[in-house]
Design an enzyme around this catalytic site. Structure first.
Site, PDB file in Angstrom:
ATOM      1  N   LYS A 196       0.817  -1.227   0.000  1.00 14.40           N
ATOM      2  CA  LYS A 196       0.000   0.000   0.000  1.00 14.40           C
ATOM      3  C   LYS A 196       0.844   1.268   0.000  1.00 14.40           C
ATOM      4  O   LYS A 196       2.006   1.271   0.384  1.00 14.40           O
ATOM      5  CB  LYS A 196      -0.992  -0.037   1.175  1.00 14.40           C
ATOM      6  CG  LYS A 196      -2.176  -0.962   0.830  1.00 14.40           C
ATOM      7  CD  LYS A 196      -3.291  -0.924   1.823  1.00 14.40           C
ATOM      8  CE  LYS A 196      -4.424  -1.832   1.290  1.00 14.40           C
ATOM      9  NZ  LYS A 196      -5.491  -2.021   2.295  1.00 14.40           N
TER      10      LYS A 196
ATOM     11  N   ARG B 172      -3.545 -10.221   4.832  1.00 11.01           N
ATOM     12  CA  ARG B 172      -3.964 -10.228   3.423  1.00 11.01           C
ATOM     13  C   ARG B 172      -2.788  -9.701   2.613  1.00 11.01           C
ATOM     14  O   ARG B 172      -2.432  -8.527   2.726  1.00 11.01           O
ATOM     15  CB  ARG B 172      -5.206  -9.353   3.246  1.00 11.01           C
ATOM     16  CG  ARG B 172      -5.738  -9.276   1.822  1.00 11.01           C
ATOM     17  CD  ARG B 172      -6.964  -8.364   1.769  1.00 11.01           C
ATOM     18  NE  ARG B 172      -7.483  -8.247   0.422  1.00 11.01           N
ATOM     19  CZ  ARG B 172      -7.015  -7.399  -0.488  1.00 11.01           C
ATOM     20  NH1 ARG B 172      -6.012  -6.596  -0.202  1.00 11.01           N
ATOM     21  NH2 ARG B 172      -7.539  -7.355  -1.698  1.00 11.01           N
TER      22      ARG B 172
HETATM   23  C1  YH5 Z   1      -7.763  -4.473   3.200  1.00  8.19           C
HETATM   24  O1  YH5 Z   1      -6.897  -3.752   3.716  1.00  8.19           O
HETATM   25  N1  YH5 Z   1      -7.548  -3.796   0.739  1.00  8.19           N
HETATM   26  S1  YH5 Z   1      -8.059  -3.643  -1.928  1.00  8.19           S
HETATM   27  C2  YH5 Z   1      -3.498   0.030  -3.121  1.00  8.19           C
HETATM   28  C3  YH5 Z   1      -2.201  -0.467  -3.248  1.00  8.19           C
HETATM   29  C4  YH5 Z   1      -1.943  -1.782  -2.935  1.00  8.19           C
HETATM   30  C5  YH5 Z   1      -2.981  -2.605  -2.498  1.00  8.19           C
HETATM   31  C6  YH5 Z   1      -1.328   1.601  -3.990  1.00  8.19           C
HETATM   32  N2  YH5 Z   1      -9.200  -5.094   0.015  1.00  8.19           N
HETATM   33  C7  YH5 Z   1      -8.072  -4.471   1.811  1.00  8.19           C
HETATM   34  O2  YH5 Z   1      -5.115  -4.161  -1.612  1.00  8.19           O
HETATM   35  N3  YH5 Z   1      -9.805  -6.101   2.155  1.00  8.19           N
HETATM   36  C8  YH5 Z   1      -8.263  -4.192  -0.322  1.00  8.19           C
HETATM   37  O3  YH5 Z   1      -1.147   0.257  -3.689  1.00  8.19           O
HETATM   38  C9  YH5 Z   1      -9.092  -5.284   1.352  1.00  8.19           C
HETATM   39  N4  YH5 Z   1      -8.521  -5.304   3.972  1.00  8.19           N
HETATM   40  C10 YH5 Z   1      -9.507  -6.097   3.470  1.00  8.19           C
HETATM   41  N5  YH5 Z   1     -10.200  -6.880   4.303  1.00  8.19           N
HETATM   42  C11 YH5 Z   1      -6.723  -2.445  -1.854  1.00  8.19           C
HETATM   43  C12 YH5 Z   1      -5.357  -3.019  -1.936  1.00  8.19           C
HETATM   44  C13 YH5 Z   1      -4.276  -2.112  -2.390  1.00  8.19           C
HETATM   45  C14 YH5 Z   1      -4.535  -0.795  -2.707  1.00  8.19           C
END
Ligand code: YH5
Length: 278
Positions: free
Chosen positions: A221, A255
Protein backbone atom coordinates in the site's frame (compact mmCIF):
# COMPACT_ATOMS: atom_id res chain seq x y z
CA UNK A 1 -8.58 -21.38 21.46
CA UNK A 2 -11.32 -22.65 19.12
CA UNK A 3 -10.68 -22.70 15.38
CA UNK A 4 -12.08 -20.03 13.09
CA UNK A 5 -15.09 -21.11 11.07
CA UNK A 6 -14.79 -20.50 7.35
CA UNK A 7 -17.65 -22.25 5.56
CA UNK A 8 -16.78 -25.96 5.69
CA UNK A 9 -13.14 -25.17 6.58
CA UNK A 10 -11.65 -24.54 10.03
CA UNK A 11 -8.56 -22.34 10.28
CA UNK A 12 -6.25 -22.58 13.31
CA UNK A 13 -6.26 -19.64 15.75
CA UNK A 14 -2.95 -20.83 17.25
CA UNK A 15 -0.76 -19.40 14.47
CA UNK A 16 -0.98 -16.45 12.08
CA UNK A 17 -2.81 -17.26 8.82
CA UNK A 18 -2.25 -15.87 5.34
CA UNK A 19 -4.81 -14.72 2.78
CA UNK A 20 -3.39 -14.52 -0.75
CA UNK A 21 -4.72 -11.69 -2.95
CA UNK A 22 -6.16 -12.70 -6.33
CA UNK A 23 -7.30 -9.73 -8.40
CA UNK A 24 -9.56 -10.64 -11.31
CA UNK A 25 -9.90 -7.17 -12.77
CA UNK A 26 -9.23 -7.02 -16.55
CA UNK A 27 -5.77 -5.47 -16.03
CA UNK A 28 -4.64 -8.36 -13.75
CA UNK A 29 -4.59 -11.27 -16.22
CA UNK A 30 -4.13 -11.31 -19.99
CA UNK A 31 -7.32 -10.82 -21.98
CA UNK A 32 -6.62 -13.72 -24.32
CA UNK A 33 -10.32 -14.44 -23.86
CA UNK A 34 -12.48 -15.14 -20.86
CA UNK A 35 -11.19 -18.70 -20.24
CA UNK A 36 -7.53 -17.75 -20.54
CA UNK A 37 -8.08 -15.15 -17.81
CA UNK A 38 -9.82 -17.68 -15.55
CA UNK A 39 -7.12 -20.31 -16.12
CA UNK A 40 -4.35 -17.86 -15.25
CA UNK A 41 -6.19 -16.70 -12.15
CA UNK A 42 -6.70 -20.30 -10.99
CA UNK A 43 -3.02 -21.12 -11.64
CA UNK A 44 -1.98 -18.10 -9.54
CA UNK A 45 -4.31 -19.21 -6.74
CA UNK A 46 -2.86 -22.74 -6.78
CA UNK A 47 0.65 -21.27 -6.64
CA UNK A 48 -0.25 -19.16 -3.59
CA UNK A 49 -1.68 -22.25 -1.83
CA UNK A 50 1.57 -24.16 -2.55
CA UNK A 51 3.50 -21.21 -1.10
CA UNK A 52 1.53 -21.47 2.15
CA UNK A 53 -1.64 -19.36 1.78
CA UNK A 54 -4.54 -20.56 3.95
CA UNK A 55 -7.20 -18.90 1.80
CA UNK A 56 -7.38 -16.98 -1.48
CA UNK A 57 -9.21 -13.61 -1.69
CA UNK A 58 -10.83 -13.09 -5.10
CA UNK A 59 -11.61 -9.48 -6.01
CA UNK A 60 -13.36 -8.23 -9.15
CA UNK A 61 -13.82 -4.56 -8.27
CA UNK A 62 -10.82 -2.27 -7.99
CA UNK A 63 -11.28 -0.11 -4.89
CA UNK A 64 -8.06 1.80 -5.30
CA UNK A 65 -8.52 5.57 -5.09
CA UNK A 66 -9.63 6.85 -8.50
CA UNK A 67 -10.64 3.47 -9.96
CA UNK A 68 -13.67 3.39 -12.25
CA UNK A 69 -16.91 1.90 -10.90
CA UNK A 70 -17.91 -1.61 -12.03
CA UNK A 71 -21.49 -2.86 -12.41
CA UNK A 72 -22.61 -5.74 -10.20
CA UNK A 73 -23.31 -7.83 -13.31
CA UNK A 74 -19.74 -7.25 -14.53
CA UNK A 75 -18.29 -8.02 -11.10
CA UNK A 76 -20.24 -11.31 -10.94
CA UNK A 77 -19.06 -12.29 -14.42
CA UNK A 78 -15.44 -11.71 -13.34
CA UNK A 79 -15.46 -13.55 -10.01
CA UNK A 80 -17.93 -16.45 -10.39
CA UNK A 81 -15.93 -18.55 -12.92
CA UNK A 82 -12.82 -18.27 -10.73
CA UNK A 83 -14.70 -19.00 -7.49
CA UNK A 84 -16.37 -22.02 -9.08
CA UNK A 85 -13.04 -23.45 -10.29
CA UNK A 86 -11.31 -22.89 -6.92
CA UNK A 87 -14.18 -24.46 -4.96
CA UNK A 88 -13.97 -27.50 -7.23
CA UNK A 89 -10.25 -27.77 -6.40
CA UNK A 90 -10.98 -27.63 -2.65
CA UNK A 91 -9.21 -24.29 -2.22
CA UNK A 92 -10.74 -22.10 0.51
CA UNK A 93 -12.10 -18.99 -1.21
CA UNK A 94 -12.83 -15.52 0.13
CA UNK A 95 -14.50 -12.91 -2.10
CA UNK A 96 -13.68 -9.20 -1.74
CA UNK A 97 -16.99 -7.48 -2.48
CA UNK A 98 -19.31 -4.89 -0.98
CA UNK A 99 -22.39 -5.87 -2.98
CA UNK A 100 -25.14 -8.15 -1.72
CA UNK A 101 -25.88 -9.61 -5.15
CA UNK A 102 -22.23 -10.58 -5.68
CA UNK A 103 -22.19 -12.17 -2.21
CA UNK A 104 -25.33 -14.13 -3.08
CA UNK A 105 -23.80 -15.43 -6.33
CA UNK A 106 -20.49 -16.52 -4.78
CA UNK A 107 -22.03 -18.03 -1.64
CA UNK A 108 -24.17 -20.20 -3.91
CA UNK A 109 -20.94 -21.31 -5.58
CA UNK A 110 -19.47 -22.33 -2.22
CA UNK A 111 -17.27 -19.37 -1.21
CA UNK A 112 -16.00 -19.81 2.38
CA UNK A 113 -15.59 -16.14 3.30
CA UNK A 114 -16.92 -12.73 2.33
CA UNK A 115 -14.43 -9.88 2.69
CA UNK A 116 -16.50 -6.69 2.76
CA UNK A 117 -14.75 -3.31 2.83
CA UNK A 118 -18.17 -1.84 3.75
CA UNK A 119 -18.79 -4.16 6.72
CA UNK A 120 -22.16 -5.53 5.45
CA UNK A 121 -23.80 -2.11 5.27
CA UNK A 122 -25.50 -2.77 1.91
CA UNK A 123 -29.22 -3.59 2.43
CA UNK A 124 -29.86 -7.33 2.64
CA UNK A 125 -26.22 -8.31 3.16
CA UNK A 126 -26.51 -9.18 6.88
CA UNK A 127 -29.51 -11.48 6.44
CA UNK A 128 -27.91 -13.12 3.40
CA UNK A 129 -24.77 -14.03 5.39
CA UNK A 130 -26.88 -15.30 8.30
CA UNK A 131 -28.20 -18.04 6.00
CA UNK A 132 -24.71 -19.43 5.27
CA UNK A 133 -21.75 -20.75 7.29
CA UNK A 134 -19.25 -18.55 5.49
CA UNK A 135 -16.94 -16.30 7.47
CA UNK A 136 -17.22 -12.52 7.22
CA UNK A 137 -14.47 -9.92 7.38
CA UNK A 138 -15.91 -6.57 8.51
CA UNK A 139 -13.63 -3.69 7.42
CA UNK A 140 -13.59 -0.02 8.37
CA UNK A 141 -13.59 2.59 5.61
CA UNK A 142 -14.22 6.34 5.88
CA UNK A 143 -16.01 7.65 2.80
CA UNK A 144 -16.22 5.96 -0.61
CA UNK A 145 -13.35 4.41 -2.61
CA UNK A 146 -13.33 7.15 -5.28
CA UNK A 147 -12.91 10.05 -2.85
CA UNK A 148 -11.87 8.57 0.51
CA UNK A 149 -8.25 9.78 0.38
CA UNK A 150 -9.14 13.46 -0.31
CA UNK A 151 -9.34 14.70 3.26
CA UNK A 152 -9.89 11.95 5.83
CA UNK A 153 -10.69 13.41 9.27
CA UNK A 154 -11.05 11.83 12.70
CA UNK A 155 -11.21 13.02 16.28
CA UNK A 156 -9.43 9.90 17.53
CA UNK A 157 -8.86 7.49 14.65
CA UNK A 158 -8.05 4.48 16.85
CA UNK A 159 -11.12 4.65 19.07
CA UNK A 160 -13.43 5.58 16.19
CA UNK A 161 -12.30 2.70 13.95
CA UNK A 162 -12.57 0.02 16.65
CA UNK A 163 -15.88 1.39 17.98
CA UNK A 164 -17.32 1.19 14.46
CA UNK A 165 -16.03 -2.39 13.98
CA UNK A 166 -17.37 -3.58 17.35
CA UNK A 167 -20.75 -1.99 16.59
CA UNK A 168 -20.88 -3.76 13.20
CA UNK A 169 -19.85 -7.08 14.79
CA UNK A 170 -22.61 -6.72 17.37
CA UNK A 171 -25.17 -6.07 14.62
CA UNK A 172 -23.84 -9.06 12.67
CA UNK A 173 -24.23 -11.30 15.72
CA UNK A 174 -27.75 -9.96 16.36
CA UNK A 175 -28.54 -10.81 12.72
CA UNK A 176 -27.58 -14.46 13.29
CA UNK A 177 -23.91 -14.51 12.25
CA UNK A 178 -21.99 -16.49 14.89
CA UNK A 179 -18.99 -14.95 16.66
CA UNK A 180 -16.72 -17.84 15.55
CA UNK A 181 -16.93 -16.65 11.94
CA UNK A 182 -16.45 -12.88 12.32
CA UNK A 183 -13.14 -11.11 11.59
CA UNK A 184 -12.42 -7.40 12.04
CA UNK A 185 -10.13 -5.22 9.90
CA UNK A 186 -9.18 -1.56 10.57
CA UNK A 187 -8.89 -0.94 6.81
CA UNK A 188 -5.40 0.45 6.19
CA UNK A 189 -5.49 3.09 3.46
CA UNK A 190 -9.28 3.31 3.31
CA UNK A 191 -9.91 6.96 4.17
CA UNK A 192 -6.70 7.28 6.22
CA UNK A 193 -3.67 9.53 6.05
CA UNK A 194 -0.15 8.26 6.77
CA UNK A 195 -0.55 9.41 10.38
CA UNK A 196 -3.90 7.60 10.70
CA UNK A 197 -2.39 4.38 9.34
CA UNK A 198 0.59 4.66 11.68
CA UNK A 199 -1.63 5.35 14.69
CA UNK A 200 -3.67 2.23 13.89
CA UNK A 201 -0.56 0.10 13.35
CA UNK A 202 1.06 1.33 16.57
CA UNK A 203 -2.03 0.51 18.63
CA UNK A 204 -3.26 -2.70 16.98
CA UNK A 205 -3.63 -4.29 20.44
CA UNK A 206 -6.70 -2.07 20.92
CA UNK A 207 -8.37 -4.36 18.40
CA UNK A 208 -6.50 -7.63 18.86
CA UNK A 209 -7.22 -7.73 22.63
CA UNK A 210 -10.96 -7.90 21.83
CA UNK A 211 -13.28 -10.84 21.20
CA UNK A 212 -12.70 -11.20 17.46
CA UNK A 213 -9.69 -12.22 15.38
CA UNK A 214 -8.17 -9.36 13.38
CA UNK A 215 -7.16 -9.30 9.71
CA UNK A 216 -5.00 -6.55 8.20
CA UNK A 217 -4.17 -5.66 4.61
CA UNK A 218 -1.09 -3.49 4.24
CA UNK A 219 0.61 -5.33 1.37
CA UNK A 220 2.18 -2.90 -1.17
CA UNK A 221 0.00 0.00 0.00
CA UNK A 222 0.89 3.66 -0.61
CA UNK A 223 1.66 4.47 3.02
CA UNK A 224 4.52 1.93 2.92
CA UNK A 225 5.78 3.81 -0.14
CA UNK A 226 5.52 7.12 1.71
CA UNK A 227 7.58 5.73 4.59
CA UNK A 228 10.32 4.17 2.42
CA UNK A 229 10.31 5.98 -0.93
CA UNK A 230 9.68 2.64 -2.65
CA UNK A 231 7.44 2.63 -5.76
CA UNK A 232 4.32 0.45 -6.17
CA UNK A 233 6.18 -2.52 -7.63
CA UNK A 234 8.98 -2.38 -5.05
CA UNK A 235 7.31 -2.72 -1.69
CA UNK A 236 7.98 -6.35 -0.80
CA UNK A 237 10.38 -5.66 2.09
CA UNK A 238 8.23 -2.88 3.61
CA UNK A 239 5.17 -5.16 3.26
CA UNK A 240 6.82 -8.10 5.05
CA UNK A 241 8.16 -5.77 7.75
CA UNK A 242 4.67 -4.35 8.33
CA UNK A 243 3.22 -7.88 8.41
CA UNK A 244 5.63 -8.88 11.20
CA UNK A 245 4.78 -5.74 13.18
CA UNK A 246 1.12 -6.68 12.84
CA UNK A 247 1.43 -10.31 14.02
CA UNK A 248 3.63 -9.15 16.90
CA UNK A 249 0.71 -6.97 17.99
CA UNK A 250 -1.75 -9.88 17.87
CA UNK A 251 -3.07 -9.83 14.31
CA UNK A 252 -4.23 -13.27 13.20
CA UNK A 253 -4.67 -13.03 9.41
CA UNK A 254 -2.57 -11.16 6.84
CA UNK A 255 -3.96 -10.23 3.42
CA UNK A 256 -0.91 -10.20 1.13
CA UNK A 257 0.23 -10.27 -2.49
CA UNK A 258 3.58 -11.96 -1.79
CA UNK A 259 2.67 -15.22 -0.09
CA UNK A 260 6.03 -17.05 -0.17
CA UNK A 261 8.15 -14.29 1.43
CA UNK A 262 5.43 -13.57 4.00
CA UNK A 263 5.21 -17.26 4.99
CA UNK A 264 9.01 -17.45 5.31
CA UNK A 265 8.99 -14.45 7.65
CA UNK A 266 6.11 -15.99 9.64
CA UNK A 267 8.11 -19.22 10.11
CA UNK A 268 10.76 -17.23 11.96
CA UNK A 269 8.12 -15.43 14.00
CA UNK A 270 6.34 -18.72 14.79
CA UNK A 271 9.55 -20.53 15.76
CA UNK A 272 10.20 -17.82 18.35
CA UNK A 273 6.67 -17.05 19.51
CA UNK A 274 4.51 -20.09 18.75
CA UNK A 275 4.24 -23.54 20.26
CA UNK A 276 5.60 -26.67 18.66
CA UNK A 277 2.20 -27.82 17.36
CA UNK A 278 0.06 -26.30 14.55
C1 YH5 B 1 -7.76 -4.47 3.20
O1 YH5 B 1 -6.90 -3.75 3.72
N1 YH5 B 1 -7.55 -3.80 0.74
S1 YH5 B 1 -8.06 -3.64 -1.93
C2 YH5 B 1 -3.50 0.03 -3.12
C3 YH5 B 1 -2.20 -0.47 -3.25
C4 YH5 B 1 -1.94 -1.78 -2.93
C5 YH5 B 1 -2.98 -2.60 -2.50
C6 YH5 B 1 -1.33 1.60 -3.99
N2 YH5 B 1 -9.20 -5.09 0.02
C7 YH5 B 1 -8.07 -4.47 1.81
O2 YH5 B 1 -5.11 -4.16 -1.61
N3 YH5 B 1 -9.80 -6.10 2.16
C8 YH5 B 1 -8.26 -4.19 -0.32
O3 YH5 B 1 -1.15 0.26 -3.69
C9 YH5 B 1 -9.09 -5.28 1.35
N4 YH5 B 1 -8.52 -5.30 3.97
C10 YH5 B 1 -9.51 -6.10 3.47
N5 YH5 B 1 -10.20 -6.88 4.30
C11 YH5 B 1 -6.72 -2.44 -1.85
C12 YH5 B 1 -5.36 -3.02 -1.94
C13 YH5 B 1 -4.28 -2.11 -2.39
C14 YH5 B 1 -4.53 -0.80 -2.71
Amino acid sequence: MTDFQCGSYRLPRGRPCVMGILNVTPDSFSDGGHHAGTDQAVAHAEQMILEGADIVDVGGESTRPGALPVSVVEEISRVVPVVRALVRKNIPVSVDTRHRDVMDAVLQEGASMINDIQALQEPGALSLLAGYEAAICLMHMQGEPGTMQRNPLYGDVVSEVWAFLHARARIAEQSGIGRSRILLDPGFGFGKTLDHNLALLRTLETGTRGDYPVLVGMSRKSFLGHLTGQGTGDRLVPSVAAALVAVSRGVWMLRVHDVAPTCQALKIWQAVNGGTDS
